[in-house]
Motif scaffolding. Structure first.
Motif, PDB file in Angstrom:
ATOM      1  N   ASN A 150     -57.869 -42.087 -42.701  1.00 51.87           N
ATOM      2  CA  ASN A 150     -58.012 -40.739 -42.154  1.00 51.87           C
ATOM      3  C   ASN A 150     -57.831 -40.739 -40.642  1.00 51.87           C
ATOM      4  O   ASN A 150     -57.157 -39.872 -40.082  1.00 51.87           O
ATOM      5  CB  ASN A 150     -59.387 -40.175 -42.514  1.00 51.87           C
ATOM      6  CG  ASN A 150     -59.519 -38.709 -42.149  1.00 51.87           C
ATOM      7  OD1 ASN A 150     -58.723 -37.880 -42.576  1.00 51.87           O
ATOM      8  ND2 ASN A 150     -60.520 -38.376 -41.355  1.00 51.87           N
ATOM      9  N   LYS A 151     -58.415 -41.741 -39.967  1.00 57.40           N
ATOM     10  CA  LYS A 151     -58.264 -41.811 -38.510  1.00 57.40           C
ATOM     11  C   LYS A 151     -56.812 -42.084 -38.135  1.00 57.40           C
ATOM     12  O   LYS A 151     -56.288 -41.507 -37.182  1.00 57.40           O
ATOM     13  CB  LYS A 151     -59.171 -42.891 -37.918  1.00 57.40           C
ATOM     14  CG  LYS A 151     -59.045 -42.976 -36.393  1.00 57.40           C
ATOM     15  CD  LYS A 151     -60.156 -43.761 -35.740  1.00 57.40           C
ATOM     16  CE  LYS A 151     -60.033 -43.693 -34.221  1.00 57.40           C
ATOM     17  NZ  LYS A 151     -61.139 -44.360 -33.522  1.00 57.40           N
ATOM     18  N   GLU A 152     -56.147 -42.977 -38.881  1.00 54.42           N
ATOM     19  CA  GLU A 152     -54.741 -43.271 -38.610  1.00 54.42           C
ATOM     20  C   GLU A 152     -53.880 -42.026 -38.799  1.00 54.42           C
ATOM     21  O   GLU A 152     -52.945 -41.781 -38.039  1.00 54.42           O
ATOM     22  CB  GLU A 152     -54.250 -44.391 -39.539  1.00 54.42           C
ATOM     23  CG  GLU A 152     -54.821 -45.760 -39.210  1.00 54.42           C
ATOM     24  CD  GLU A 152     -54.441 -46.225 -37.818  1.00 54.42           C
ATOM     25  OE1 GLU A 152     -53.236 -46.295 -37.527  1.00 54.42           O
ATOM     26  OE2 GLU A 152     -55.348 -46.498 -37.011  1.00 54.42           O
ATOM     27  N   PHE A 153     -54.214 -41.223 -39.824  1.00 55.49           N
ATOM     28  CA  PHE A 153     -53.470 -39.981 -40.080  1.00 55.49           C
ATOM     29  C   PHE A 153     -53.636 -39.007 -38.916  1.00 55.49           C
ATOM     30  O   PHE A 153     -52.672 -38.390 -38.460  1.00 55.49           O
ATOM     31  CB  PHE A 153     -53.962 -39.333 -41.374  1.00 55.49           C
ATOM     32  CG  PHE A 153     -53.352 -37.979 -41.640  1.00 55.49           C
ATOM     33  CD1 PHE A 153     -52.057 -37.871 -42.130  1.00 55.49           C
ATOM     34  CD2 PHE A 153     -54.068 -36.822 -41.388  1.00 55.49           C
ATOM     35  CE1 PHE A 153     -51.489 -36.627 -42.368  1.00 55.49           C
ATOM     36  CE2 PHE A 153     -53.506 -35.572 -41.617  1.00 55.49           C
ATOM     37  CZ  PHE A 153     -52.215 -35.477 -42.110  1.00 55.49           C
ATOM     38  N   ILE A 154     -54.874 -38.895 -38.424  1.00 54.49           N
ATOM     39  CA  ILE A 154     -55.144 -37.992 -37.302  1.00 54.49           C
ATOM     40  C   ILE A 154     -54.388 -38.448 -36.060  1.00 54.49           C
ATOM     41  O   ILE A 154     -53.797 -37.647 -35.337  1.00 54.49           O
ATOM     42  CB  ILE A 154     -56.660 -37.919 -37.021  1.00 54.49           C
ATOM     43  CG1 ILE A 154     -57.366 -37.202 -38.176  1.00 54.49           C
ATOM     44  CG2 ILE A 154     -56.937 -37.201 -35.705  1.00 54.49           C
ATOM     45  CD1 ILE A 154     -58.876 -37.278 -38.113  1.00 54.49           C
ATOM     46  N   LYS A 155     -54.390 -39.765 -35.799  1.00 55.48           N
ATOM     47  CA  LYS A 155     -53.671 -40.305 -34.641  1.00 55.48           C
ATOM     48  C   LYS A 155     -52.179 -40.020 -34.746  1.00 55.48           C
ATOM     49  O   LYS A 155     -51.533 -39.615 -33.780  1.00 55.48           O
ATOM     50  CB  LYS A 155     -53.915 -41.815 -34.539  1.00 55.48           C
ATOM     51  CG  LYS A 155     -55.267 -42.181 -33.967  1.00 55.48           C
ATOM     52  CD  LYS A 155     -55.637 -43.616 -34.246  1.00 55.48           C
ATOM     53  CE  LYS A 155     -54.667 -44.602 -33.665  1.00 55.48           C
ATOM     54  NZ  LYS A 155     -55.106 -46.007 -33.911  1.00 55.48           N
ATOM     55  N   THR A 156     -51.618 -40.224 -35.948  1.00 53.82           N
ATOM     56  CA  THR A 156     -50.190 -39.983 -36.159  1.00 53.82           C
ATOM     57  C   THR A 156     -49.862 -38.508 -35.994  1.00 53.82           C
ATOM     58  O   THR A 156     -48.862 -38.144 -35.373  1.00 53.82           O
ATOM     59  CB  THR A 156     -49.770 -40.454 -37.566  1.00 53.82           C
ATOM     60  OG1 THR A 156     -50.084 -41.839 -37.704  1.00 53.82           O
ATOM     61  CG2 THR A 156     -48.278 -40.260 -37.781  1.00 53.82           C
ATOM     62  N   SER A 157     -50.728 -37.642 -36.543  1.00 57.44           N
ATOM     63  CA  SER A 157     -50.509 -36.198 -36.428  1.00 57.44           C
ATOM     64  C   SER A 157     -50.544 -35.759 -34.974  1.00 57.44           C
ATOM     65  O   SER A 157     -49.763 -34.912 -34.541  1.00 57.44           O
ATOM     66  CB  SER A 157     -51.577 -35.435 -37.227  1.00 57.44           C
ATOM     67  OG  SER A 157     -51.496 -35.741 -38.588  1.00 57.44           O
ATOM     68  N   SER A 158     -51.468 -36.356 -34.206  1.00 53.73           N
ATOM     69  CA  SER A 158     -51.578 -36.025 -32.788  1.00 53.73           C
ATOM     70  C   SER A 158     -50.313 -36.416 -32.039  1.00 53.73           C
ATOM     71  O   SER A 158     -49.811 -35.670 -31.196  1.00 53.73           O
ATOM     72  CB  SER A 158     -52.791 -36.737 -32.188  1.00 53.73           C
ATOM     73  OG  SER A 158     -52.887 -36.498 -30.809  1.00 53.73           O
ATOM     74  N   LYS A 159     -49.771 -37.603 -32.360  1.00 58.27           N
ATOM     75  CA  LYS A 159     -48.535 -38.052 -31.718  1.00 58.27           C
ATOM     76  C   LYS A 159     -47.385 -37.112 -32.063  1.00 58.27           C
ATOM     77  O   LYS A 159     -46.566 -36.770 -31.214  1.00 58.27           O
ATOM     78  CB  LYS A 159     -48.196 -39.475 -32.165  1.00 58.27           C
ATOM     79  CG  LYS A 159     -49.089 -40.547 -31.557  1.00 58.27           C
ATOM     80  CD  LYS A 159     -48.706 -41.922 -32.060  1.00 58.27           C
ATOM     81  CE  LYS A 159     -49.633 -42.989 -31.497  1.00 58.27           C
ATOM     82  NZ  LYS A 159     -49.311 -44.335 -32.046  1.00 58.27           N
ATOM     83  N   ARG A 160     -47.319 -36.707 -33.336  1.00 63.23           N
ATOM     84  CA  ARG A 160     -46.249 -35.800 -33.758  1.00 63.23           C
ATOM     85  C   ARG A 160     -46.336 -34.472 -33.019  1.00 63.23           C
ATOM     86  O   ARG A 160     -45.324 -33.888 -32.633  1.00 63.23           O
ATOM     87  CB  ARG A 160     -46.340 -35.567 -35.268  1.00 63.23           C
ATOM     88  CG  ARG A 160     -45.868 -36.751 -36.100  1.00 63.23           C
ATOM     89  CD  ARG A 160     -46.086 -36.501 -37.567  1.00 63.23           C
ATOM     90  NE  ARG A 160     -45.632 -37.617 -38.373  1.00 63.23           N
ATOM     91  CZ  ARG A 160     -45.948 -37.785 -39.650  1.00 63.23           C
ATOM     92  NH1 ARG A 160     -46.709 -36.905 -40.264  1.00 63.23           N
ATOM     93  NH2 ARG A 160     -45.497 -38.828 -40.319  1.00 63.23           N
TER      94      ARG A 160
END
Length: 224
Positions: A150-160
């Motif tokens: 979940n944290k990795e998904f949030i980090k990736t979404s933030s980068k996008r």
């Protein structure tokens, strides 16, 4: 994928990264691809013996260069000493720490795996280790992959989102420059004279408040 899952189940799910990967799933993938499976020091000899059987190759001992080990534990923040710097929040692989900038932080006991990654970044040394029983640590570690993902998904979404916003800004700059070029009847495919560029930049800076570097980059690219 089946081999990866078999390996992953046997790892301790601390998400500590001591095996030189980001977490347990990445290490399982690395082992399945042929990497050494003797690097999980927190899992100890028990985990190594199980991995020996699954992978079909034999390591006698855990490589302690990837240590030290991690006990059954969680961390706790001495809240009256916390300065609210958020460094521990960034370091936690499973988002088990909550709090805002310059505000007191707290650890969510049911999520903390005791990985210790938050301890070193803390500038005021206000994080303590609390020993737990086998039963008490079971739930946080069993659930850790979910919170890690979940944290990795949030980090990736933030980068996008940042990339998208940057692309939108560049598009807006391009549109404004093209509009100015059209108004002044300037052919951007030909070399732009310094006076013309100066006028365009002045308009953009005053009206649209774009940075010089943004404008220069576009003009340089389109003024061959």
């Amino acid at each position: 994928m089946e081999l990866i899952n078999l390996i992953h189940i046997e790892l301790p799910q601390i998400q500590c990264g001591r095996c030189n990967t980001s977490g347990c799933m990445e290490y399982a993938e690395a082992i399945a691809s042929g990497e050494a499976h003797d690097r999980c020091v927190p899992g100890g000899q028990k985990t190594l013996n199980k991995l020996n059987k699954i992978v079909g190759s034999y390591y006698k001992k855990v490589d302690m260069e990837y240590g030290p080990t991690i006990n059954n534990q969680k961390v706790s923040i001495v809240e009256e000493e916390c300065i609210g710097c958020k460094k521990c929040i960034s370091a936690c692989p499973v988002d088990a720490i909550v709090g805002g900038m310059n505000m007191m932080h707290s650890v969510i006991d049911d999520i903390c795996t005791g990985c210790e990654l938050c301890i070193e970044p803390c500038p005021v040394d206000c994080i303590e280790i609390i020993e737990l029983s086998d039963k008490e640590i079971l739930k946080p570690r069993n659930d850790s992959q979910h919170f890690f993902d979940n944290k990795e998904f949030i980090k990736t979404s933030s980068k996008r989102t940042k990339i998208k916003n940057y692309s939108t800004k560049n598009l807006n700059i391009s549109e404004k420059i093209n509009l100015q070029l059209k108004k002044r009847d300037i052919n951007k495919l030909k070399n732009l004279k310094s006076m013309q560029i100066s006028i365009i930049k002045s308009d953009l800076e005053k009206i649209h408040k774009y940075e010089n570097d943004d404008i220069d980059g576009f003009i340089d690219k389109n003024s061959d």
